[in-house]
Design a protein around this motif. Structure first.
Motif, PDB file in Angstrom:
ATOM      1  N   LEU A  31     142.484  14.459  51.102  1.00 54.16           N
ATOM      2  CA  LEU A  31     141.780  14.120  52.099  1.00 54.16           C
ATOM      3  C   LEU A  31     142.117  12.638  52.784  1.00 54.16           C
ATOM      4  O   LEU A  31     141.780  12.753  53.952  1.00 54.16           O
ATOM      5  CB  LEU A  31     140.139  13.452  51.395  1.00 54.16           C
ATOM      6  CG  LEU A  31     139.422  14.606  50.735  1.00 54.16           C
ATOM      7  CD1 LEU A  31     138.151  13.998  50.191  1.00 54.16           C
ATOM      8  CD2 LEU A  31     138.972  15.594  51.782  1.00 54.16           C
ATOM      9  N   SER A  35     142.824  13.263  56.840  1.00 56.08           N
ATOM     10  CA  SER A  35     142.270  12.402  57.830  1.00 56.08           C
ATOM     11  C   SER A  35     143.175  11.729  58.720  1.00 56.08           C
ATOM     12  O   SER A  35     142.902  11.691  59.822  1.00 56.08           O
ATOM     13  CB  SER A  35     141.296  11.427  56.950  1.00 56.08           C
ATOM     14  OG  SER A  35     140.384  11.992  56.295  1.00 56.08           O
ATOM     15  N   TYR A  67     138.099   9.538  57.000  1.00 53.07           N
ATOM     16  CA  TYR A  67     138.426   9.669  55.479  1.00 53.07           C
ATOM     17  C   TYR A  67     137.078   9.183  54.455  1.00 53.07           C
ATOM     18  O   TYR A  67     136.526   9.458  53.763  1.00 53.07           O
ATOM     19  CB  TYR A  67     139.437   8.830  54.906  1.00 53.07           C
ATOM     20  CG  TYR A  67     139.357   8.592  53.551  1.00 53.07           C
ATOM     21  CD1 TYR A  67     139.987   9.397  52.705  1.00 53.07           C
ATOM     22  CD2 TYR A  67     138.999   7.324  52.943  1.00 53.07           C
ATOM     23  CE1 TYR A  67     139.944   9.124  51.115  1.00 53.07           C
ATOM     24  CE2 TYR A  67     138.963   7.305  51.358  1.00 53.07           C
ATOM     25  CZ  TYR A  67     139.678   8.257  50.729  1.00 53.07           C
ATOM     26  OH  TYR A  67     139.571   8.101  49.270  1.00 53.07           O
ATOM     27  N   LEU A  70     134.598  11.982  55.207  1.00 54.19           N
ATOM     28  CA  LEU A  70     134.953  12.966  54.175  1.00 54.19           C
ATOM     29  C   LEU A  70     134.760  12.803  52.695  1.00 54.19           C
ATOM     30  O   LEU A  70     133.905  13.772  52.010  1.00 54.19           O
ATOM     31  CB  LEU A  70     136.384  13.604  54.547  1.00 54.19           C
ATOM     32  CG  LEU A  70     136.599  14.326  55.771  1.00 54.19           C
ATOM     33  CD1 LEU A  70     138.059  14.330  56.064  1.00 54.19           C
ATOM     34  CD2 LEU A  70     135.903  15.716  55.710  1.00 54.19           C
ATOM     35  N   THR A  73     131.065  12.841  51.749  1.00 54.63           N
ATOM     36  CA  THR A  73     130.153  14.069  52.210  1.00 54.63           C
ATOM     37  C   THR A  73     130.632  14.802  50.933  1.00 54.63           C
ATOM     38  O   THR A  73     129.852  15.681  50.261  1.00 54.63           O
ATOM     39  CB  THR A  73     130.373  14.779  53.369  1.00 54.63           C
ATOM     40  OG1 THR A  73     130.232  13.832  54.356  1.00 54.63           O
ATOM     41  CG2 THR A  73     129.710  16.007  53.566  1.00 54.63           C
TER      42      THR A  73
END
Length: 364
Positions: A31, A35, A67, A70, A73
């Protein structure tokens, strides 16, 4: 009837999947890479369309925001809200640490890259006496820095130590002790220029206006050091268990001898660290030394006779009073700044070493 031996079967555990209720170890790194890539794409397109250079700082900030959004979430969907909040806070703390490291690393890289090329034998063995333009060195500033700081330590350390001992060992619930604590708190926050003006005014009463001496600079730095020494020593003495004092009193040891033989040796590591940090705090002061010690281009070993140069003042004068060629003056300024940073770093390393050597042994 013969028994047949069946070979043991090995159970192959499945690798963690994103759907197993826990993110795989590689997921946060993936991730983060995604990002940063998305942020690079955004700023790359902007740089190409506008013709401006790539914004490295903006790329890092936007990438960090992508980042954090993300990871929160995806973790909330797969692991639950509690784990997602934990990952978010961890990411925020990490980003804050990296942001705090940016100026430190930037300053270190800048000073080393600009100051190291001007480090040579001449810089550490010559002064600026009769030197115009290229050449010369900062030995007079190094000598002045060492002498003035050493004299300031000789003045401030005994005063700070005895003040802290009185506040902790003798001044409990004492009106005088509360007043001293208040004044120490006030002195901790005074600007350094005020300390310089105080020292100059004090000596000007006896020696006349316009006096510039190295010892005046030492007094100004001592005014700045005393509250730091008092506060650090006070906190270290508070950490000494009362049981040690009571055991000494039970054996008939006088209070002053208990302090000298029990309390101070127990807290010596922290006290030494605080003293070293107070020296590191004042060794880079410029404003009070401009007023009290002045500046000169010659080596002066006498604190009580004539002006003295110090590394902070040398850096300031070289940068502000540039001659021809200007590169020589700027180079000497950066070299002096690097020398000052190295001295402070050495003092901190010495403080850590002393704290480790003299720390109380906890094992049997």
């Amino acid at each position: 009837m013969t028994a047949t031996l069946t070979p043991p079967t090995t159970v192959v555990e499945p690798s963690p999947r994103l759907t197993s209720g826990h993110l795989a170890r590689w997921a946060p790194w993936a991730l983060l890479a995604g990002s940063l890539a998305a942020s690079a794409a955004v700023f790359g397109v902007t740089a190409v369309s506008s013709g401006s250079p790539f914004n490295l700082g903006g790329w890092a900030v936007v990438g960090a925001i992508f980042y954090l959004a993300l990871i929160f979430t995806i973790s909330a969907i797969i692991e639950g809200r509690r784990k997602a909040v934990d990952r978010l806070i961890t990411g925020v703390v990490t980003v804050a640490f990296l942001i705090a490291m940016v100026p430190l690393v930037s300053v270190a890289i800048t000073v080393i890259s600009l100051g190291a090329p001007h480090w040579n034998a001449e810089f550490f063995t010559w002064s600026m006496r009769n030197v115009v333009g290229e050449g010369g060195g900062a030995v007079h500033a190094i000598v002045g820095t060492v002498l003035i700081t050493l004299a300031a330590a000789v003045i401030s350390i005994p005063i700070g130590l005895f003040t802290a001992i009185y506040l902790i060992e003798y001044g409990q619930n004492n009106r005088l002790a509360r007043g001293i604590t208040f004044l120490v708190d006030v002195m901790t926050g005074i600007p350094s220029i005020v300390a310089g003006l105080f020292a100059y005014a004090l000596f000007a009463l006896f020696l006349g206006p316009g006096v510039r001496l190295g010892i005046i600079g030492s007094v100004a730095l001592a005014v700045l050091m005393i509250p730091v020494v008092v506060r650090s020593t006070e906190e270290m003495l508070r950490l000494v268990p009362n049981e040690l004092r009571e055991a000494a009193y039970a054996l008939g040891v006088p209070k002053w001898l208990t302090i000298a033989k029990v309390v101070l040796p127990t807290a010596i590591a922290g006290i030494t660290t605080g003293i070293m940090l107070s020296i590191s705090r004042v060794i880079g002061e410029t404003a009070p030394l401009l007023i009290t010690a002045g500046f000169t281009s010659s080596v002066n070993y006498d604190l009580f006779d004539g002006r003295m140069q110090t590394l902070p003042v040398f850096t300031y004068t070289q940068y502000m009073n540039q001659g021809i060629p200007a590169e020589a003056y700027i180079g000497r300024a950066w070299a002096a700044a690097l020398t000052l940073i190295v001295i402070v770093m050495v003092l901190n390393l010495v403080a850590r070493t002393i704290a480790r050597v003299f720390a109380p042994k906890t094992g049997r």
